[in-house]
Design an enzyme around this catalytic site. Structure first.
Site, short mmCIF file in Angstrom:
data_model
loop_
_atom_site.label_atom_id
_atom_site.label_comp_id
_atom_site.label_asym_id
_atom_site.label_seq_id
_atom_site.Cartn_x
_atom_site.Cartn_y
_atom_site.Cartn_z
CD1 TRP A 1 22.74 -111.39 28.36
CD2 TRP A 1 23.17 -113.15 27.03
NE1 TRP A 1 23.17 -112.44 29.16
CE2 TRP A 1 23.44 -113.52 28.37
CE3 TRP A 1 23.37 -114.09 26.03
CZ2 TRP A 1 23.90 -114.80 28.72
CZ3 TRP A 1 23.83 -115.36 26.36
CH2 TRP A 1 24.08 -115.70 27.70
CG ASP B 1 17.90 -113.33 23.59
OD1 ASP B 1 17.08 -114.01 24.25
OD2 ASP B 1 19.13 -113.32 23.83
CE LYS C 1 18.25 -115.99 31.12
NZ LYS C 1 19.32 -115.79 32.08
#
Lengths: 360, 360
Positions: free
Chosen positions: A102, A172, A196
């Protein structure tokens, strides 16, 4: 109806109590005669839902008053561009920390907008650890420092918040937000896709310090301008109302559970149990250095990869699903976000032990 | 539980049968043990939902094979920038038609990226009509022609599809998509926010001809590149899965109702009834020229604006809600999308007549 334990990395499990409330209210929210999906976002019913959700999130995370909370669309992938577009503010360069898949995506997009300084990378140790504060080569002139507190695919998590001095820290936080208390005042921007720990996919929460709002690069689409959303209370255009409502139900549920201190205890306990089961076995292995192990995403391998398919098949038959590791790393991955009950982790550990006895 | 008739312009009513199915499946989609919200977007369960939704939409709208159907986020407001960013393809200019509030928003954003030619505007007649084909001053060298087939606020609708020769035609079809058959082959791009005729807010459907995909302006965020989404089957990042599922339920429901030919008959009938009630009264008025009147959004005024509040109060008490006109135009607006039953329009007409008898 039998509910499964779903170890998906996202979209992921939601608290059953939240789903039941959404089910009850589907055709008629609190006597309004409407589904939340059918409400005008500017009507008093939805405004009350939206405001309560923000108030509960502010309380849960102890968000200071000089931060805006934005309820946006487009996922972390949109933030990969929105961050440089909004935060460069006349500067040329930004610092990025690379700890895995990511981070790399954020870096690839940012390079299109700024001179990127790689402040640290753990690629040489195949992303099995987070770098220490002392390893960060920070540019004091950077517009901001970006990092990924939890790498969803690698299962690597920072166990500290980097100190970046006066340079705004951008995180993030998609796969770790709400898993424990975090000192928001140490960040310039926190962003998180919702799918999530927040709610259904299609909502992105952005927490941004006031002084970082209002200067965008030329050519920034208005929808990518934090100021447009901040000034309109996240209603510059029609927001994803139903996802916002679900997020609000999750926030209220977390408050009922005792807030983020309580979640931290539960999450630490779930993760420690699972890592112990892996470490106490010669059959299972996790490659991440213990101090950088994620509480949320636990990748593990079997001693014999030829047994992977059989493992997944037997697990699935027991209602332990979506355990296959990301295609880029293989093996298994158990994502155990807030909504995964401890009983789900226990059931996985029990199954793993049994599978090892039979096949190990 | 009493369901109201909700005349909101969007988010708007959804078919009750769709909401009931979503309610039934909330905790366990077809024996999967998961809510659709909890499914990995790359799992077989959600993939089947996504593919069925696209197939049904393609069938309903008779979308030719050389068009991609994208399930995106960000609303029409994102498309206002995405259209020039993707469609200029080396050209400098684009034609825009101005028929009201939503046209103006598209124009304001497009001006930041291109030389904008105003091909027609009906501002001098206070946006009470759509321009005729003969009024369109089209630039044969334009990258594309953009128009708004239905103006949600003004209640003005084109009763024809503009002929733009070889120049791609782009339509913001947010408030009229699926209300009747449309010849998709006449368009380069059709886009629509979902929250009127498609499903819950947070999903944007974009139908784009293959040859228009793949050339973006420098600096276009990857998330604003049609090619990124087209190549990934709308899964470049996590899509808004639950909204996509709901849209699929709506598409299936429309097929069951007889498809768009059947919807056109029902919608024409609902609209004609309501306009007749307005026209046959000296108390109510609609300013739009009859041939440009919208089937979806019916604004109307009372002879005495001081009665507006009382009208809204009495209507609300009868379960006829969200009838207040947009703040920019005042008066009333009845949005009667696909999901508004004919009985809802009948109830509104009956109430209007009664209110006129008492107060007219």
């Amino acid at each position: 109806m039998t509910r499964i334990y779903n170890f998906s990395a996202g979209p992921a499990m939601l608290p059953e109590a939240v789903l039941r409330q959404a089910q009850d209210e589907m055709l008629d929210w609190q006597g309004s005669g409407m589904s939340v999906m059918e409400m005008s976002h500017r009507g008093k019913e939805f405004m009350s839902i939206a405001e309560q959700a923000e108030a509960d999130l502010r309380q849960l995370m102890a968000i200071p008053d000089n931060y805006k909370v934005l309820f946006l669309q487009g996922g972390a992938s949109s933030q990969f561009a929105m961050v440089p577009m909004n935060l460069l503010r006349g500067k040329q360069g930004a610092d990025y920390v690379n700890t895995g898949s990511w981070s790399k995506k954020a870096i690839a997009e940012a390079k299109r907008y700024c001179q990127l300084n790689l402040a640290a990378t753990t690629e040489d140790s195949t992303f099995t650890r987070a770098p220490a504060q002392s390893e960060l080569k920070l540019d004091p002139d950077a517009a901001y420092v970006h990092y990924t507190p939890n790498e969803t695919i690698g299962g690597v998590e920072f166990n500290y918040i980097p100190d970046t001095g006066d340079v705004p820290l951008v995180a993030d936080m998609s796969s770790t937000i709400l898993s424990r208390p975090m000192d928001v005042s140490k960040f310039g921007v926190i962003y998180a896709g919702s799918q999530k720990n927040i709610g259904p996919a299609g909502l992105t929460v952005v927490i941004v310090r006031d002084d970082l709002i209002g200067q965008t690069l030329d050519g920034t689409p208005t929808m990518f301008d934090y100021a447009a959303h901040a000034e309109a209370g996240s209603m510059y255009n029609t927001p994803p109302t139903y996802a916002w409502y679900l997020a609000g139900l999750v926030f209220a549920h977390l408050k009922q559970q005792g807030g983020l201190e309580a979640m931290a205890q539960i999450n630490r306990n779930k993760a420690m149990k699972l890592y112990a089961a892996i470490d106490n076995s010669d059959f299972y292995a996790n490659p991440v250095e213990p101090e950088s192990r994620s509480w949320m995403n636990v990748p593990f391998t079997l001693a014999n990869a030829e047994l992977d398919a059989e493992f997944l098949k037997q697990a699935s038959a027991r209602g332990l699903q979506t355990l296959k590791g990301h295609r880029s790393v293989g093996g298994m991955r158990a994502s155990i976000y807030n909504a995964m009950p401890e009983a789900g982790v226990d059931a996985l550990i029990e199954f793993m032990a049994e599978f090892e006895r039979k096949h190990g």
